[in-house]
Structures are given as C-alpha cells and as structure tokens.
Design a protein around this motif. Structure first.
Motif, PDB file in Angstrom:
ATOM      1  N   ALA A 315      17.959 108.573 117.042  1.00 33.03           N
ATOM      2  CA  ALA A 315      16.713 107.814 117.104  1.00 33.03           C
ATOM      3  C   ALA A 315      15.609 108.618 117.780  1.00 33.03           C
ATOM      4  O   ALA A 315      14.448 108.588 117.353  1.00 33.03           O
ATOM      5  CB  ALA A 315      16.944 106.503 117.857  1.00 33.03           C
ATOM      6  N   VAL A 316      15.967 109.336 118.837  1.00 42.68           N
ATOM      7  CA  VAL A 316      14.986 110.155 119.556  1.00 42.68           C
ATOM      8  C   VAL A 316      14.396 111.211 118.628  1.00 42.68           C
ATOM      9  O   VAL A 316      13.172 111.399 118.555  1.00 42.68           O
ATOM     10  CB  VAL A 316      15.642 110.814 120.791  1.00 42.68           C
ATOM     11  CG1 VAL A 316      14.765 111.923 121.362  1.00 42.68           C
ATOM     12  CG2 VAL A 316      15.933 109.760 121.859  1.00 42.68           C
ATOM     13  N   GLU A 317      15.255 111.911 117.912  1.00 43.84           N
ATOM     14  CA  GLU A 317      14.780 112.987 117.047  1.00 43.84           C
ATOM     15  C   GLU A 317      13.997 112.440 115.851  1.00 43.84           C
ATOM     16  O   GLU A 317      12.996 113.044 115.433  1.00 43.84           O
ATOM     17  CB  GLU A 317      15.965 113.841 116.605  1.00 43.84           C
ATOM     18  CG  GLU A 317      16.539 114.650 117.772  1.00 43.84           C
ATOM     19  CD  GLU A 317      17.910 115.241 117.494  1.00 43.84           C
ATOM     20  OE1 GLU A 317      18.418 115.066 116.360  1.00 43.84           O
ATOM     21  OE2 GLU A 317      18.469 115.879 118.416  1.00 43.84           O
ATOM     22  N   ALA A 318      14.411 111.290 115.319  1.00 39.59           N
ATOM     23  CA  ALA A 318      13.677 110.685 114.205  1.00 39.59           C
ATOM     24  C   ALA A 318      12.272 110.263 114.631  1.00 39.59           C
ATOM     25  O   ALA A 318      11.348 110.227 113.805  1.00 39.59           O
ATOM     26  CB  ALA A 318      14.445 109.483 113.662  1.00 39.59           C
ATOM     27  N   ALA A 319      12.104 109.962 115.920  1.00 39.68           N
ATOM     28  CA  ALA A 319      10.797 109.542 116.440  1.00 39.68           C
ATOM     29  C   ALA A 319       9.931 110.715 116.891  1.00 39.68           C
ATOM     30  O   ALA A 319       8.843 110.509 117.421  1.00 39.68           O
ATOM     31  CB  ALA A 319      10.994 108.565 117.592  1.00 39.68           C
ATOM     32  N   GLY A 320      10.437 111.935 116.699  1.00 44.83           N
ATOM     33  CA  GLY A 320       9.659 113.109 117.071  1.00 44.83           C
ATOM     34  C   GLY A 320       9.929 113.622 118.461  1.00 44.83           C
ATOM     35  O   GLY A 320       9.183 114.482 118.962  1.00 44.83           O
ATOM     36  N   GLY A 321      10.991 113.135 119.100  1.00 43.57           N
ATOM     37  CA  GLY A 321      11.347 113.604 120.436  1.00 43.57           C
ATOM     38  C   GLY A 321      12.424 114.671 120.400  1.00 43.57           C
ATOM     39  O   GLY A 321      12.976 115.003 119.345  1.00 43.57           O
TER      40      GLY A 321
END
Length: 478
Positions: A315-321
């Motif tokens: 979820a973090v990576e999908a949100a650009g984190g």
C-alpha cells in the motif's frame, strides 16, 4: 554498605534492565535504592547536571514512590526534575520533545500489577536501548550501589511540578482534525490504565478543548494499578472480550482498547471483531503519505517491522511512498525513523510512530487518524478494515522451546528448496511459489526473556496460511 547487600542490589539491577527498558517485580528486582541509583546514573548518562529531566508515572501503587526515589538520585547529580505526575507514556514523549529534555516514565506498560519499570528517552523523545546508553546507565547505577549510595554534586538540582495534559491534548488535536467527521459512538476500554486520564482530555472536553462529534462510552476509566477488571494488555484476546461485548450491546461504531500506559491502541469493529494492527498501520500510513505529498514531499518513507502484513509495504509503494522493513523493537524503530526521516512507522504490536510527534509512538494519535478516516466516509468499520486486510494472518503464536537452534535446523531442512531465508530478525522464511500460486511467509523469533519461539504466518488466503502455520508448529514442537 554490607558487601552482601550491595551484591544483592546489583543483582536486582541486572535482572531488571532489559533490551529497551527497565522492568521487574516490585520489592524484588525493583526497590527504592535501585531506582535512586538509576536516577543518578541516567542524569550522568544524559549530561543533565544543570539541565532538566522530565519524570512521569502511571497509576500503579508503587509508581509515585519510585518516581520520587528516581528524582532524589537525579537531583543529587545536579539535574533539575520536571515532575509531570500521572501521565501516559506518550505524554512523557510530548514533554521530552516540547521541552527538549530527557525523560523517564515509570510504568510496566501491559504487565500485571506486581510489576513496574522505567522507559527512558533522551532529549527530543529519542529512544535509549542497551546499545545506545541503557547498558551504561545500568553499569553506573551498579557502581553507585556498590559504593553505598549516590554521591551528591556540589550544586544539587531541584524538583518542580508541571501539568502537561492540556498542552498534550491540544498538540494532538493540532495534528488530526476530527471536528468535521460524522457523529460516531465509540466504546473505549482503558483497562483501569492511563487511557482513563488521556481519553477524556483528547477525545472529550476534560482539558478545555471544544467537543468533538464523538459519543464516548467508557469502560474501566478508573485509574487502578491493581487492574481489577482485566489486565491492561489488549494483545491478549481475553482482555478484549469486555470491549467486544460492549460495542455490540451499545450499537457502537467501533471500540478502542488502550494498554496500561496508553501508548498502544487496539481497535474492534462494529461487530466486535478485532481489526488487525497491520490494517491500522496501512490506513494511517496512507493518510500521512497523502498529507506530506500534498506539501511537496515526493517520496515519503514509512517504516514497518518484518511482522506486519505484506499489504503494508504494498500500500505504501502504491501510494508513492518508500517502505523500509526493519527488525522488531521500540528503540530500534525510533532510531530508524530518525535515520530515514520517515513520516510514519507501524509495528504488528500496535505501536505507531509519527515524525510529527518526535518520531515517537503514540497510540492515541493513531486512533485519531483512524477516527478521521473512518468518520469521513459512510461504510461500517468492518468494510473499511477488510479493504486493508486482504491476506490471512495467524497472529503471534508462542511455543515453549528449550533448544532453539534445533528447532531452526528442523525448519531450514523442511523448507530448503521451496523457500528463501533471511535472518534480519529471527528467521524469516518466504515461499518460492509459481506465479499463479498463493504466496506465504512466516517468521520465528526467540523471546529475549523466556524459552519461547514466537511464530507469525501470513498467506494469500486462509487455507494457505493455516497449512503453513500447522506445518511449522509441528516442526517447532517436535
């Protein structure tokens, strides 16, 4: 001092100093002389002569006396003590951060009534572990005990009292706006711990703040260190039963359970079912990522320990984190937060860390984020949580194991050729699966204090998780 007495005091000291804090049975491991020596040693370690140290305590019967003994030791070594009295652990972090002063909190967190302990912070709420100063504090305190007491400096310090509750509550309100959410009925189980003080101040109007659209149904808000209703340890499902029942009986939207020092918060949905801490971590992480990206931070970092669900880094990576995986451990996570500049950190044990809170953990702040997200939409919490819990988790399963290396060897032999291994923290085993096959992983970690192996398993679906869980438990308990 009689050498036998000194030796006994040092032994009590050694028994009570753990990896990240001090913890022991009152009157056995922890006594006034040991605590006074620790106060002096802490003042020395943080260079507090002529400066300030914050001292707070929880509602345990022994806590006020221990806080006073600690203050005697610290002032003898020249520190000025700011005594903030009854407080939650995250209140001491607030005081440490806002006053830029080292702090000591007297609490045994979720442990039973016979225990007490100390959580230390350097100035700015920075953590202290054995590797970063706690061992030196232990050794110096031992020297004082061997010498028969704490030698005072030429200019001893003073003690002054300061109530920080209202400022703490106002600070949290400034970080999360709850004024515009839909009305919610929330059952809160404080477990007779410090949540009974902080919840009315932060989520209510006890600190003079405006009322929020929250109807709080209190359970066990009376401060009582004997824990007459149940232990203040929401990680044990037995201690959530009263909250789960009350949520259903009151037709509430959700329930919150705090541990004894109120730095961890657990959540149950409108059906009385527990919401996994990984789901809470993902929800809060996405809120924090969105907030700082809107301010121009392109790729915010989020810390997660290796026991959290695979969904958190996804979820973090999908949100650009950027998701950073770490070992388990309170002080370690705080250090990694500071090293990486992470905006948020989450652990499977319901510790949640915030850059805007001096990179310290704050269960109340996590609860506020959850209330803000949940209260901004109309779906029930069970539906919201399901979106953040797509995979099956076993929860932590403990097994008594006398020969940990032998158990590891059995696991490695059984999974060689069908899994990858890493030893970042314990042993993590990740399945090598076909592209269309369900994923799985598990971690086994030995306890620092007991002959236990802790197992956590995650699978893409419940059947996969259960099959791996049962296979690994068979190997551990062989």
């Amino acid at each position: 001092m009689n050498p036998a007495v000194s030796s006994g005091a040092r032994a009590r000291l050694d028994a009570s100093v753990k990896a990240y804090d001090v913890r022991g049975i009152v009157g056995e491991a922890l006594t006034d002389d040991v605590v006074e020596a620790l106060g002096a040693a802490f003042a020395d370690e943080v260079g507090a002569a002529g400066g300030r140290i914050v001292v707070g305590h929880d509602m345990r019967d022994s806590s006020p006396g221990f806080a006073a003994a600690f203050s005697r030791g610290a002032t003898a070594r020249g520190a000025d003590v700011v005594a903030i009295g009854l407080c939650s652990t995250d209140e001491t972090y607030f005081a440490s951060g806002s006053l830029d002063a080292p702090a000591a909190m007297f609490t045994a967190s979720h442990n039973p009534a016979a225990y007490n302990g100390i959580k230390f912070s350097r100035a700015g709420a920075q953590g202290i572990s054995l590797e970063t100063g706690l061992a030196a504090i232990r050794d110096r305190a031992g020297d004082y005990l061997d010498a028969g007491g704490v030698p005072p400096v030429a200019s001893p310090g003073t003690v002054r009292e300061l109530d920080v509750l209202a400022d703490y509550a106002a600070h949290l309100r400034s970080l999360v706006d709850l004024a515009g959410i839909r009305p919610l009925k929330v059952v809160v189980d404080a477990g007779n711990g410090m949540g009974g003080l902080t919840v009315p101040a932060v989520l209510g109007d006890a600190a003079g703040l405006p009322s929020l659209p929250l109807e709080i149904v209190p359970l066990y808000f009376e401060l009582d260190g004997t824990f007459p209703n149940h232990e203040a340890n929401p990680l044990d499902p037995a201690n959530l039963v009263d909250l789960q029942r009350a949520v259903v009986e009151h037709g509430a939207d959700l329930g919150l359970a705090f541990d004894g020092d109120a730095d961890r918060c657990f959540v149950v949905d409108e059906r009385g079912e527990a919401v996994d801490p990984s789901a809470v971590a993902a929800i809060v992480a996405l809120r924090e990522i969105a907030r700082v990206r809107a301010l121009g931070e392109e790729q915010p970092t989020v810390i997660h320990n290796l026991i959290t669900s695979r969904f958190v880094p996804e979820a973090v990576e999908a949100a650009g984190g950027i998701a950073v995986r770490t070992r388990v451990g309170h002080s370690l996570i705080k250090d990694r937060m500071a090293e990486t500049g992470a905006v948020f950190g989450g652990e499977h044990s319901a510790h949640y860390y915030f850059r805007d809170f001096w990179s310290a953990d704050n269960g109340m702040l996590a609860a506020m984020h959850l209330l803000a997200e949940f209260g901004s939409q109309q779906a029930p919490l069970s539906e919201l949580a399901a979106r953040f819990t797509p995979y099956a988790l076993s929860g932590e399963i403990n097994s008594t194991v006398e020969d940990v290396p032998a158990a590891y060897a059995r696991i490695v032999e059984a999974f060689t050729g069908r899994a990858d291994f890493d030893e970042l923290d314990g042993l993590t085993v990740t399945g090598i699966t076909a592209e269309d096959a369900p994923f799985w992983w598990f971690n086994v970690r030995p306890s620092n204090t007991e002959p236990l192996l802790r197992l956590n398993v995650e699978g893409e679906d419940a059947a996969t998780m259960a099959a791996i869980r049962d296979e690994v438990l068979g190997l551990i308990r062989a």
